[in-house]
Design a protein around this motif. Structure first.
Motif, PDB file in Angstrom:
ATOM      1  N   ILE A 671      66.442  56.349  83.522  1.00 58.69           N
ATOM      2  CA  ILE A 671      65.097  56.769  83.929  1.00 58.69           C
ATOM      3  C   ILE A 671      64.366  57.417  82.757  1.00 58.69           C
ATOM      4  CG2 ILE A 671      63.834  58.360  85.428  1.00 58.69           C
ATOM      5  CD1 ILE A 671      65.935  57.847  87.570  1.00 58.69           C
ATOM      6  N   GLU A 672      65.099  58.226  81.955  1.00 59.45           N
ATOM      7  CA  GLU A 672      64.481  58.890  80.782  1.00 59.45           C
ATOM      8  C   GLU A 672      63.981  57.857  79.773  1.00 59.45           C
ATOM      9  OE1 GLU A 672      65.622  62.352  77.488  1.00 59.45           O
ATOM     10  OE2 GLU A 672      67.190  61.354  78.648  1.00 59.45           O
ATOM     11  N   VAL A 673      64.791  56.836  79.501  1.00 65.65           N
ATOM     12  CA  VAL A 673      64.391  55.790  78.552  1.00 65.65           C
ATOM     13  C   VAL A 673      63.233  54.984  79.121  1.00 65.65           C
ATOM     14  CG1 VAL A 673      65.156  53.683  77.404  1.00 65.65           C
ATOM     15  CG2 VAL A 673      66.671  55.661  77.502  1.00 65.65           C
ATOM     16  N   ASP A 675      60.906  55.971  81.112  1.00 63.55           N
ATOM     17  CA  ASP A 675      59.674  56.759  81.024  1.00 63.55           C
ATOM     18  C   ASP A 675      59.074  56.668  79.627  1.00 63.55           C
ATOM     19  OD1 ASP A 675      57.797  58.629  82.239  1.00 63.55           O
ATOM     20  OD2 ASP A 675      58.668  60.118  80.885  1.00 63.55           O
ATOM     21  N   MET A 676      59.948  56.676  78.597  1.00 60.85           N
ATOM     22  CA  MET A 676      59.456  56.571  77.215  1.00 60.85           C
ATOM     23  C   MET A 676      58.892  55.182  76.958  1.00 60.85           C
ATOM     24  SD  MET A 676      62.413  58.620  75.108  1.00 60.85           S
ATOM     25  CE  MET A 676      62.794  60.316  75.444  1.00 60.85           C
ATOM     26  N   ILE A 677      59.547  54.125  77.507  1.00 64.06           N
ATOM     27  CA  ILE A 677      59.043  52.758  77.327  1.00 64.06           C
ATOM     28  C   ILE A 677      57.681  52.628  77.979  1.00 64.06           C
ATOM     29  CG2 ILE A 677      59.438  50.340  77.947  1.00 64.06           C
ATOM     30  CD1 ILE A 677      62.441  50.909  77.740  1.00 64.06           C
ATOM     31  N   LYS A 678      57.513  53.215  79.188  1.00 64.98           N
ATOM     32  CA  LYS A 678      56.220  53.166  79.870  1.00 64.98           C
ATOM     33  C   LYS A 678      55.128  53.818  79.043  1.00 64.98           C
ATOM     34  CE  LYS A 678      55.037  56.016  83.170  1.00 64.98           C
ATOM     35  NZ  LYS A 678      53.670  56.390  82.830  1.00 64.98           N
ATOM     36  N   THR A 699      70.405  48.420  74.150  1.00 64.90           N
ATOM     37  CA  THR A 699      71.352  48.302  75.277  1.00 64.90           C
ATOM     38  C   THR A 699      70.766  48.922  76.543  1.00 64.90           C
ATOM     39  OG1 THR A 699      73.221  48.382  73.760  1.00 64.90           O
ATOM     40  CG2 THR A 699      73.675  48.839  76.080  1.00 64.90           C
ATOM     41  N   TYR A 700      70.126  50.095  76.410  1.00 62.66           N
ATOM     42  CA  TYR A 700      69.465  50.729  77.549  1.00 62.66           C
ATOM     43  C   TYR A 700      68.406  49.816  78.150  1.00 62.66           C
ATOM     44  CZ  TYR A 700      71.610  55.358  77.076  1.00 62.66           C
ATOM     45  OH  TYR A 700      72.489  56.398  77.058  1.00 62.66           O
ATOM     46  N   ARG A 701      67.615  49.147  77.270  1.00 62.31           N
ATOM     47  CA  ARG A 701      66.573  48.243  77.741  1.00 62.31           C
ATOM     48  C   ARG A 701      67.186  47.119  78.611  1.00 62.31           C
ATOM     49  NH1 ARG A 701      61.458  47.449  75.721  1.00 62.31           N
ATOM     50  NH2 ARG A 701      60.662  49.022  74.291  1.00 62.31           N
ATOM     51  N   LYS A 702      68.306  46.513  78.131  1.00 63.70           N
ATOM     52  CA  LYS A 702      68.948  45.433  78.885  1.00 63.70           C
ATOM     53  C   LYS A 702      69.416  45.912  80.259  1.00 63.70           C
ATOM     54  CE  LYS A 702      70.571  42.809  74.877  1.00 63.70           C
ATOM     55  NZ  LYS A 702      71.763  42.314  74.160  1.00 63.70           N
TER      56      LYS A 702
END
Length: 725
Positions: A671-673, A675-678, A699-702
């Protein structure tokens, strides 16, 4: 004839002699006569009517032309040779073919007339239709008591065996289970010596053929009929064997030795007619034009319960049920006037013992050669069981309809009480219902007001006292405490007395309180019947029936009332279950409403708590972090401060809360990652803020795409996250 006896009916002897010389044409039964060659020379109208032929089509033809192939073969191979030798046969099953091609099953009885040299001159045959009898027998189960009486009264020997099987499954012996008196005479042993013994124990020289044949019948469950010679007795037997139950064989044995040796001499047609009349399997009579019995057979005596001499002193109107008499007389008058040839009707006779019995009557008027009426010739078949079953079926269907119409328990009980009173024709009826889950009820019809008042006073108005009274009655019914000659306890738990006035004078009855005994004696209900309402061991109450006459309740009536009480008990339990279910449903509905209120209050409390935390983060913690950034911090401190600020913003972000609620599979790190991508941060910027490698961010994105079901799609991850917000 005894000359001292008064000659009440001077025409009777003349009428009887004329009957015996009358042509078969007018006899209301299936009768034909044949010559020495087996060709038909005379036939009754009923025979022609049933078979569908005209007289011209029948006369001169051989009787076997009208038999089915199976019956024809049996007659040629066995029946006719035996008949020519013996001169008679009785109740032989066979099948005739009507002109329409329909198979017509009958029982055949015949007698032969011979000349002085013993040569057959002619024969007379009576056919009895068994089609309707077979249908009725299939619709109702045979009564065990009647079967035993029939077995005891049979002229043929009867035995029931249990087949003894060895370890290989082969029959090796037969054990006697039951025999009738005729069978005792055949083997010359008493029933006490027979029952329990095996065939070989009782008759060691018995041929193996008998055991083998009986064993095959028991194992295959296929009936057989055969004739065989027994060396043990030096006699010939006609045997009909069938298997009523598994590993059992029932055997009907007829000693045909004497029958083969004997020759029955019938010299005149009047003797042939007399034998046919007397030995008919249905009731028969000759009735004068004044309606007085001239001659009756044994079957009619059995049906009416009178001796022959007693019937000959009566008119048929004396034993006819009053409601059926007008139609019977109307038909009889039309016969005399020549308007009809014969008539049939269902009617009732009043037996000597007062019991009403249903019969099927077929009657014809016999005339002389000039057409002058001589007498009536009625044939009577008892149909009492059929009528009783039809009536009971109608009553049960009406009760089922009444029960299904009444959904309310009280209304249903009121309807049942009124229905049972109308059916049972009693003076008064009551239904006491006592179930622990409901208040005790008392429904009654026909009682005087003072009886009800006294009943309520004696029974008490309290629920517990009524329960105790009912359970007291139930205990005495179950234990059969009052075992008095004029009082009966049935297996179904019912109690009845034919004379309550005598019942309450007995010493055994003194344990009942005096006021209750006095109360019952004052009303003078002589016939009392108490039928328990129960399902299994669950006692629900009683149906109480009262009549002022003695011996009002027959045993058949009591057994039927027990069946009606059983149907009513099931309906009562169903209504009680429905009422209990309604109460439970109402309680459950209230509990659900209370639970919904409790959950809603809890959710509001949690939302208020979360709002407080978010307000504190945004108003107190995040402003403090901004102030720390303005201070002198090294690079590591600034990085950690940024991570802290990012996490707090993620926690307090409505997007993070929504994403977590919609996609519960996302972990806090994902969820933290997300939020940063958004927010539009690149992989390097995210890696720098989180202190991880760029490869880890990829890896988090996948994983985020997999959890959001975006794997192998061309959907932009940031655009999808923005659409969620």
């Amino acid at each position: 004839m005894n000359q001292d006896k008064p000659k009440k009916h001077p025409r009777r002897d003349k009428d009887v002699r004329t009957v015996e010389q009358t042509s078969l044409k007018s006899i209301p039964a299936m009768i034909h006569t044949t010559n020495k060659d087996g060709k038909i020379v005379d036939v009754s109208d009923v025979w022609l009517l049933e078979m569908g032929y005209t007289r011209e089509e029948v006369l001169g033809r051989a009787v076997i032309d009208f038999l089915s192939p199976v019956s024809r073969r049996s007659a040629i191979e066995n029946g006719l040779p035996e008949f020519y030798h013996k001169g008679s046969c009785q109740n032989i099953p066979c099948a005739f073919i009507k002109k329409s091609g329909e198979i017509f099953e009958v029982l055949l009885s015949a007698n032969a007339e011979r000349d002085e040299d013993g040569r057959l001159i002619r024969s007379c045959t009576v056919l009895t239709d068994v089609t309707e009898i077979s249908r009725l027998e299939n619709e109702r189960s045979a009564s065990e008591h009647l079967c035993r009486q029939l077995m005891k009264g049979m002229l043929n020997g009867f035995a029931l065996y249990e087949v003894v099987i060895d370890k290989d499954g082969q029959p090796v012996d037969c054990r006697f289970l039951e025999v009738n008196p005729a069978f005792e005479k055949i083997i010359d042993f008493t029933v006490e010596q027979i029952i329990g013994k095996t065939l070989l124990e009782l008759l060691p020289s018995t041929e193996r053929y008998w055991i083998k044949t009986f064993g095959q019948v028991a194992l295959s469950r296929q009936a057989v009929r055969f004739e065989n010679y027994s060396a043990e007795f030096d006699r010939h037997f006609d045997v009909h064997a069938f298997s009523p139950f598994e590993r059992q064989v029932a055997v009907v044995v007829t000693d045909i030795t004497e029958r083969r040796r004997a020759e029955i001499q019938i010299r005149h047609s009047e003797e042939l007619f007399r034998r046919t009349f007397d030995q008919s399997p249905i009731g028969a009579a000759m009735v004068g034009l004044d309606y007085r019995f001239l001659k009756v057979n044994q079957e009619l005596c059995r049906i009416t319960g009178y001796q022959a001499e007693e019937l000959l002193a009566l008119e048929f109107t004396d034993i006819t049920y009053p409601d059926d008499l007008p139609l019977d007389l109307r038909y009889a008058k039309r016969l005399v006037l020549g308007e009809i040839d014969f008539y049939e009707m269902d009617k009732r006779y009043i037996r000597k013992d007062g019991r009403v019995v249903w019969v099927r009557l077929s009657a014809r008027l016999i005339r002389d050669s000039e057409g002058t009426p001589l007498y009536f010739l009625p044939m009577i078949v008892e149909i009492d069981d059929r009528k009783r079953l039809e009536e009971e079926k109608d009553v049960q269907l009406e009760l089922f309809g009444l029960i299904s119409e009444k959904s309310d328990l009280k209304k249903m009980l009121d309807g049942v009480v009124c229905f049972l009173k109308d059916y049972s024709r009693v003076d008064a009826i009551a239904l006491r219902l006592s179930v622990s889950s409901v208040e005790a009820t008392y429904n009654s019809v026909g009682f005087p007001a003072e009886f009800i008042a006294r009943e309520n006073a004696l029974g008490s108005q309290t629920h517990q006292n009524r329960l105790a009274a009912l359970h007291y009655i139930e205990q005495h019914i179950n234990d059969a405490t009052y075992d008095i000659p004029f009082t009966l306890f049935t297996k179904g738990g019912s109690f009845y007395t034919h004379s309550s006035s005598q019942l309450f004078l007995q010493r055994d009855i003194l344990q009942i309180p005096f006021d209750i005994r006095k109360h019952c004696r004052e009303v003078i209900y002589e016939s009392i019947l108490l039928v328990p309402l129960r399902v299994g061991d669950n006692f629900l109450g009683l149906i109480q029936l009262y009549h002022k006459n003695k011996t009002h309740f027959s045993r058949d009536y009591i057994l039927f009332m027990e069946r009606l009480a059983g149907h009513t008990s099931v309906a009562i339990l169903q209504r009680l279950a429905e009422e209990t279910l309604k109460i439970k449903q109402a309680e459950l509905k209230e509990m659900n409403a209370a639970l919904k209120i409790l959950i809603r209050n809890r959710e509001e409390d949690l939302l208020e708590h979360d709002r407080g935390i978010l307000v504190n983060i945004r108003q107190l913690i995040l402003p403090g972090i901004e102030r720390l950034k303005l201070g002198s911090l090294d690079l590591q401190q600034k990085s950690q401060l940024n991570i802290l600020e990012s996490n707090l913003e993620t926690i307090s972000s409505p997007f993070a809360q929504k994403l977590s609620s919609v996609h519960s599979a996302l972990t806090p790190a994902l969820i933290e990652v997300a939020d940063m991508i958004k927010k539009g941060l690149t992989n390097k910027e995210i890696a720098r803020i989180l202190g991880i490698s760029v490869k880890s961010v990829e890896t988090y994105r996948k994983r985020i795409r997999e959890r959001l079901n975006l794997k192998n799609t061309k959907v932009n991850l940031r655009a999808h996250l923005l659409s969620i917000d």
